[in-house]
Design an enzyme around this catalytic site. Structure first.
Site, PDB file in Angstrom:
ATOM      1  N   GLY A 131      -5.912   7.059   3.602  1.00 54.41           N
ATOM      2  CA  GLY A 131      -7.341   6.925   2.539  1.00 54.41           C
ATOM      3  C   GLY A 131      -6.939   5.444   1.967  1.00 54.41           C
ATOM      4  N   LYS A 132      -8.556   5.349   0.900  1.00 53.23           N
ATOM      5  CA  LYS A 132      -8.334   3.941   0.833  1.00 53.23           C
ATOM      6  C   LYS A 132      -9.097   3.942  -0.448  1.00 53.23           C
ATOM      7  CE  LYS A 132      -7.662  -0.344   2.068  1.00 53.23           C
ATOM      8  NZ  LYS A 132      -6.783  -1.319   2.117  1.00 53.23           N
TER       9      LYS A 132
END
Ligand code: NAD
Length: 446
Positions: A131-132
């Site tokens: 994720g980011k």
């Protein structure tokens, strides 16, 4: 004025730390480093003969969320900021990855960085997906209070995405322990519960983990020990050059000098410093603590200042550690790089063209997604400790980190030997196999 509010001493320290954290990133450097990662992924996917369907399932992000964040500024006006959170792949566990605050944040960059996280978590075999997140903002233009309101609004706006079993953010460019504390508090208030495991990189007083500060360098050092054994290289007396003397680079220098390596060269944004018989690393760390950088280190020690800092990369050393920026070794200088081993603390320090040259020269490369994964591994330990409500000491953290890094290194080396590919392609092979296996075992829901 928010600025005049009296914060406890620890938070004042964080405020200073926060100011020190703000630094520039170049868009071009980031995107070409990602292009390199995609090329590396494609090489590994070709070696594994993945089908188009398999590639489609693991290459593109699962979910891209964009939000508008209204924040009341100190002067009473309301400003709208744009925020993102990307879930790249969740086959192996909740999304894991930082949130950055920077004026250049854009959705393509956040997608690229989430892709990287999927494969970094898979290489070290921690149960997370990729994720980011990011907010388009120049945080230098916000007061402390405005920053807090922006951070809380970001988390509140996407509260349904986050959770210890859904998505566990961490610090990234221009976000720090204090921002993680605000995220955690916002989530806990919504849940009417104490939920530290929703973010990592928190202050120690709020469920952070021992060992996180030096974890990236420690993970690199474990890889270097393994690589040296494989190459029959004696670490005692081995010559080392390190580019970058921030969190990763300074701890790398300290740990390798404790192993008996001779740290011949170090550098930061203010110059490169050399000593044939080895630099005094403790003195260099104290110098940076005192003055903020390595500037004038040669005046305070026996070190020589190098006239051209980039020459550090070409010194006749045994081990070279890029720990600063992307794209430092390219087709322009790769032929002149003499190190026998390169341990990549930085993300994407070599271009694909440089990789090919180094392979021809027989240089042993410990690739970034393996070499600098110690940080995210200790973040995983933080999440584990939060969920147990039981906290480990630093000794135990590093014993566990060694186990994870050794297993990861051995799996990548074995893949490199089995498939007759360089370590970088091998790292992607190991990661892709793990992600693909999990995705296939889960199958497609509806
Ligand atoms: P940092 O900001 O603490 O340190 C960066 C260092 O690089 C500073 O000493 C800076 O002066 C130096 N630098 C900047 N430009 C330079 C140049 N042109 N030549 C030489 N030195 C230069 O950052 P960090 O946390 O140590 O991260 C360094 C690299 O490691 C980055 O690529 C980062 O993405 C990667 N990384 C860090 C971690 C971590 O936990 N710290 C984890 C994974 C990857």
């Amino acid at each position: 004025m928010e600025k005049s509010v009296h914060y406890p001493e620890s938070i004042q320290k964080n405020e200073k730390l926060y100011e020190a954290l703000i630094h520039e990133i170049s868009k071009d450097e980031k995107s070409s480093a990602f292009d390199n990662a995609l090329k590396q992924f494609d090489r590994a996917a070709r070696t594994l003969k993945l089908t188009d369907n398999q590639i489609a399932v693991i290459k593109e992000p699962r979910r891209v969320t964009e939000v508008k964040l209204p924040v009341r500024m100190d002067d009473g006006t309301i400003k709208i900021f744009k925020g993102y959170r990307v879930h790249h792949n969740l086959a192996r566990g909740p999304a894991k990855g930082g949130v950055r605050f920077h004026q250049d944040v854009n959705v393509e960059e956040v997608k690229a960085l989430s892709f990287w996280m999927t494969f970094k978590c898979a290489v070290v075999n921690i149960p997370f997906g990729g994720g980011k997140g990011g907010v388009v903002v120049d945080p230098r233009k916000l007061s402390y209070g405005e920053l807090e309101r922006l951070a809380r609004r970001y988390f509140a706006e996407m509260i349904d995405l986050f959770g210890p079993d859904r998505d566990v953010p961490a610090p990234d460019v221009n976000t720090n322990q204090q921002v993680m504390a605000w995220f955690m508090d916002t989530y806990s208030m919504h849940m009417q519960n104490y939920v530290p495991a929703v973010v990592t990189g928190k202050p120690l007083d709020l469920g952070g983990s021992q060992g996180r500060v030096s974890a990236t360098a420690q993970g690199m050092a474990f890889c270097v020990h393994r690589a040296a054994a494989h190459l029959n290289m004696q670490l005692k007396g081995a010559k080392v050059a390190i580019q970058g003397f921030g969190n990763a680079g300074s701890f790398a220098a300290k740990l390798l000098s404790e192993d008996g390596c001779i740290i011949q060269a170090i550098s930061d944004v203010d110059g490169a410093f050399y000593s044939e018989k080895g630099l005094d690393i403790e003195a260099a760390i104290k110098h940076v603590q005192r003055s903020g950088s390595l500037k004038d280190f040669h005046k305070a020690s026996e070190a020589q200042k190098m006239s051209e800092p980039m020459d550090l990369l070409e010194l006749p050393v045994d081990i070279l550690i890029p720990a600063a920026l992307e794209n430092q070794i390219t087709q322009d200088n790769a032929e002149r790089v003499k190190a026998k081993m390169i341990a990549e603390c930085a993300n994407g320090p070599l271009t694909t063209e440089a990789d090919d040259i180094m392979e021809r020269k027989g240089t042993f490369i410990i690739p970034d997604i393996l070499c600098n994964a110690g940080g995210v591994t200790v973040s995983y330990f933080e999440w584990v400790q939060n969920r147990m409500g039981y906290y480990w000491n630093e000794k135990h953290i590093f014993e566990e980190l060694k186990r994870y890094m050794d297993d990861a290194f051995d799996a990548v080396l074995q893949a490199s030997l089995d498939y007759q590919v360089p370590m970088r392609t091998a790292a992607f092979i190991v990661a892709i196999q793990r992600v693909t296996k999990a995705a296939e075992l889960r199958g497609l829901y509806a």
